[in-house]
Design a protein around this motif. Structure first.
Motif, PDB file in Angstrom:
ATOM      1  N   SER A  48      14.330 -18.440  12.818  1.00  0.00           N
ATOM      2  CA  SER A  48      14.255 -17.463  11.720  1.00  0.00           C
ATOM      3  C   SER A  48      15.294 -17.770  10.648  1.00  0.00           C
ATOM      4  CB  SER A  48      14.477 -16.042  12.241  1.00  0.00           C
ATOM      5  OG  SER A  48      13.429 -15.654  13.081  1.00  0.00           O
ATOM      6  N   ASP A  67       7.010 -16.210  10.038  1.00  0.00           N
ATOM      7  CA  ASP A  67       7.995 -16.070  11.114  1.00  0.00           C
ATOM      8  C   ASP A  67       7.402 -15.245  12.254  1.00  0.00           C
ATOM      9  OD1 ASP A  67      10.197 -16.081  12.710  1.00  0.00           O
ATOM     10  OD2 ASP A  67      11.537 -15.084  11.284  1.00  0.00           O
ATOM     11  N   GLU A  68       6.896 -15.915  13.251  1.00  0.00           N
ATOM     12  CA  GLU A  68       6.262 -15.270  14.411  1.00  0.00           C
ATOM     13  C   GLU A  68       5.301 -14.159  13.990  1.00  0.00           C
ATOM     14  OE1 GLU A  68       8.491 -14.530  17.861  1.00  0.00           O
ATOM     15  OE2 GLU A  68      10.095 -15.922  17.372  1.00  0.00           O
TER      16      GLU A  68
HETATM   17 MG    MG Z   1      13.231 -15.463  15.116  1.00  0.00          MG
END
Ligand code: MG
Ligand code: ADP
Length: 246
Positions: free
Chosen positions: A43, A168-169
């Motif tokens: 991240s 991000d995910e």
């Molecule tokens: Mg992360």
């Protein structure tokens, strides 16, 4: 020349080195899947690219422009120009709760005022059709499922006509039955040759859609390569150990 070039990017929080001089390139039309254990810096890496974090050293070049060069950031106006070329989608959607779906899409382009309202409205209609949510245009985020919220977030990021999309995910906060609809939208974007960096735990998606996988561990890029090769023949013990846990 690569579209994005990151060299020796370094980030620490106090004594904790979260990114240890990482370097990588992203070419136009690349779909890069970033995998790795929690806390490995994925991240932070992504957030640094869009200037949500400031790095402590190294360079980030986007096209012909440097966001940061040898640890020195460009002027705010230039930074803004660079970061608007990138769209970001977060794990927790980050939609504006008090705005409808359509208003969520149209807010940023309207503030920029580069286009007429008609143009903006026409694009939001197109994008909501694209993500299959035109019938929810006037709904508020609270009344959407997680999968729908994430599809709105993707459409909203696309409103600025980004040259690259960072995820991000994007499916980590979703119930398993809702991940498919989001991955499908992302897959279609990739098929339309959108340049993408996707932090993900979805190994199936990485295998099927990415042309490169980057494995991060403990603030470093341990290895990167074509998904077919990396998944079948990881070169490093740490990669092997991580993949065997997936
Ligand atoms: Mg992360
Ligand atoms: P990942 O996304 O791979 O899970 P992160 O980039 O979120 O990893 O975090 C990497 C490391 O940096 C972790 O050890 C995390 O605790 C730490 N970290 C992230 N953000 C901060 C912050 N704002 N302050 C202090 N430590 C942070």
């Amino acid at each position: 020349m690569a579209f994005i070039e990151v060299s020796n990017m370094k980030k620490s929080y106090g004594k904790l080195d979260v990114l240890k001089q990482i370097s990588f390139d992203v070419n136009k039309n690349d779909v890069v899947a970033v995998i790795g254990p929690s806390g490995s810096g994925k991240s932070t890496m992504l957030r640094s690219l869009v200037h949500l974090e400031e790095v402590n050293g190294g360079s980030i070049r986007v096209g012909d422009d440097y966001l940061v060069k040898d640890g020195v950031y460009s002027k705010p106006q230039e930074i803004k120009q660079i970061t608007t070329r990138m769209g970001m989608v977060f794990q927790h959607f980050n939609l504006f709760p008090h705005l409808t779906v359509k208003e969520n899409l149209e807010l940023a382009p309207r503030l920029v005022k580069r286009e007429s309202v008609a143009e903006i409205k026409s694009r939001s209609t197109d994008l909501l059709e694209k993500v299959g949510l035109i019938d929810r245009a006037n709904a508020y985020p609270a009344n959407l499922s997680g999968g729908q919220k994430q599809r709105v977030a993707i459409a909203r990021a696309l409103m600025m006509n980004p040259e690259i999309m960072l995820f991000d995910e994007p499916t980590s906060a979703l119930d398993p039955e809702l991940t498919g609809e989001v991955l499908q939208v992302m897959k279609r974007l990739a098929q339309e040759h959108m340049t993408m960096i996707v932090v993900t735990h979805e190994m199936g998606f990485a295998k099927e859609v990415a042309n490169r996988v980057m494995f991060m561990d403990n603030g470093e890029i341990i290895e990167s390569g074509h998904p077919a090769e990396m998944f079948s023949n990881p070169q490093f013990e740490r990669t092997k150990a991580f993949l065997s846990r997936q």
